[in-house]
Design a protein around this motif. Structure first.
Motif, PDB file in Angstrom:
ATOM      1  N   ILE A  37       0.863  -1.036   0.082  1.00 12.41           N
ATOM      2  CA  ILE A  37       0.035   0.100  -0.040  1.00 12.41           C
ATOM      3  C   ILE A  37       0.837   1.329   0.192  1.00 12.41           C
ATOM      4  O   ILE A  37       0.467   2.216  -0.756  1.00 12.41           O
ATOM      5  N   CYS A  38       2.021   1.560   0.899  1.00 12.32           N
ATOM      6  CA  CYS A  38       2.783   2.518   0.877  1.00 12.32           C
ATOM      7  C   CYS A  38       3.291   2.755  -0.440  1.00 12.32           C
ATOM      8  O   CYS A  38       3.543   3.789  -0.971  1.00 12.32           O
ATOM      9  N   LEU A  39       4.116   1.623  -0.954  1.00 13.14           N
ATOM     10  CA  LEU A  39       4.783   1.824  -2.354  1.00 13.14           C
ATOM     11  C   LEU A  39       3.765   2.323  -3.328  1.00 13.14           C
ATOM     12  O   LEU A  39       4.136   2.928  -4.226  1.00 13.14           O
ATOM     13  N   SER A  40       2.346   1.775  -3.391  1.00 13.20           N
ATOM     14  CA  SER A  40       1.650   2.160  -4.437  1.00 13.20           C
ATOM     15  C   SER A  40       1.351   3.578  -4.393  1.00 13.20           C
ATOM     16  O   SER A  40       0.635   4.355  -5.329  1.00 13.20           O
ATOM     17  N   CYS A  41       1.430   4.255  -3.041  1.00 13.02           N
ATOM     18  CA  CYS A  41       1.036   5.756  -2.807  1.00 13.02           C
ATOM     19  C   CYS A  41       2.205   6.472  -2.918  1.00 13.02           C
ATOM     20  O   CYS A  41       2.409   7.717  -2.429  1.00 13.02           O
ATOM     21  N   THR A  62      11.373   1.057  -0.692  1.00 17.20           N
ATOM     22  CA  THR A  62      11.445   2.212  -1.337  1.00 17.20           C
ATOM     23  C   THR A  62      11.345   2.046  -2.773  1.00 17.20           C
ATOM     24  O   THR A  62      11.609   1.031  -3.507  1.00 17.20           O
ATOM     25  N   GLU A  63      10.786   3.375  -3.514  1.00 18.76           N
ATOM     26  CA  GLU A  63      10.748   3.045  -4.920  1.00 18.76           C
ATOM     27  C   GLU A  63      11.820   3.807  -5.593  1.00 18.76           C
ATOM     28  O   GLU A  63      12.223   3.489  -6.682  1.00 18.76           O
ATOM     29  N   GLU A  64      12.877   4.303  -4.565  1.00 21.49           N
ATOM     30  CA  GLU A  64      14.095   4.651  -5.134  1.00 21.49           C
ATOM     31  C   GLU A  64      14.982   3.619  -5.429  1.00 21.49           C
ATOM     32  O   GLU A  64      14.916   2.584  -4.844  1.00 21.49           O
ATOM     33  N   CYS A  65      15.715   3.753  -6.465  1.00 28.20           N
ATOM     34  CA  CYS A  65      16.614   2.667  -6.957  1.00 28.20           C
ATOM     35  C   CYS A  65      17.993   2.841  -6.014  1.00 28.20           C
ATOM     36  O   CYS A  65      18.277   3.862  -5.720  1.00 28.20           O
TER      37      CYS A  65
END
Length: 85
Positions: free
Chosen positions: A48-52, A81-84
């Motif tokens: 949920i967090c990543l999708s937001c 995290t979405e960061e690479c």
């Protein structure tokens, strides 16, 4: 600890950019009957967090200093995290 680890000798997964199906496999016992320590709910929260667009950390809540370490950007628990990296 509340970190994702491989079975056998522990290997902590420090950072993930997605909640993969194999994450759930890592948390099951050898008979694949149950997940450990409510981790299914924690992984769902991470999705949920990543999708937001939010980061999330699963860490050991028994050590209050972990909250300060997370806020300071230190590697504690498993960070989603979405960061690479």
């Amino acid at each position: 600890t509340n970190q994702l680890t491989y079975h056998g000798p522990a290997h902590v997964l420090d950072t993930l950019t997605h909640v993969y199906d194999w994450c759930y496999d890592l948390l099951t016992d050898t008979d694949k009957r149950q997940l450990i320590g409510g981790m299914r709910t924690k992984l769902h929260a991470a999705q949920i967090c990543l999708s937001c667009g939010c980061d999330m950390v699963i860490a050991n809540g028994k050590n209050p200093d972990n909250l300060y370490a997370i806020l300071d950007g230190k590697e504690v628990g498993t960070r989603f995290t979405e960061e690479c990296v």
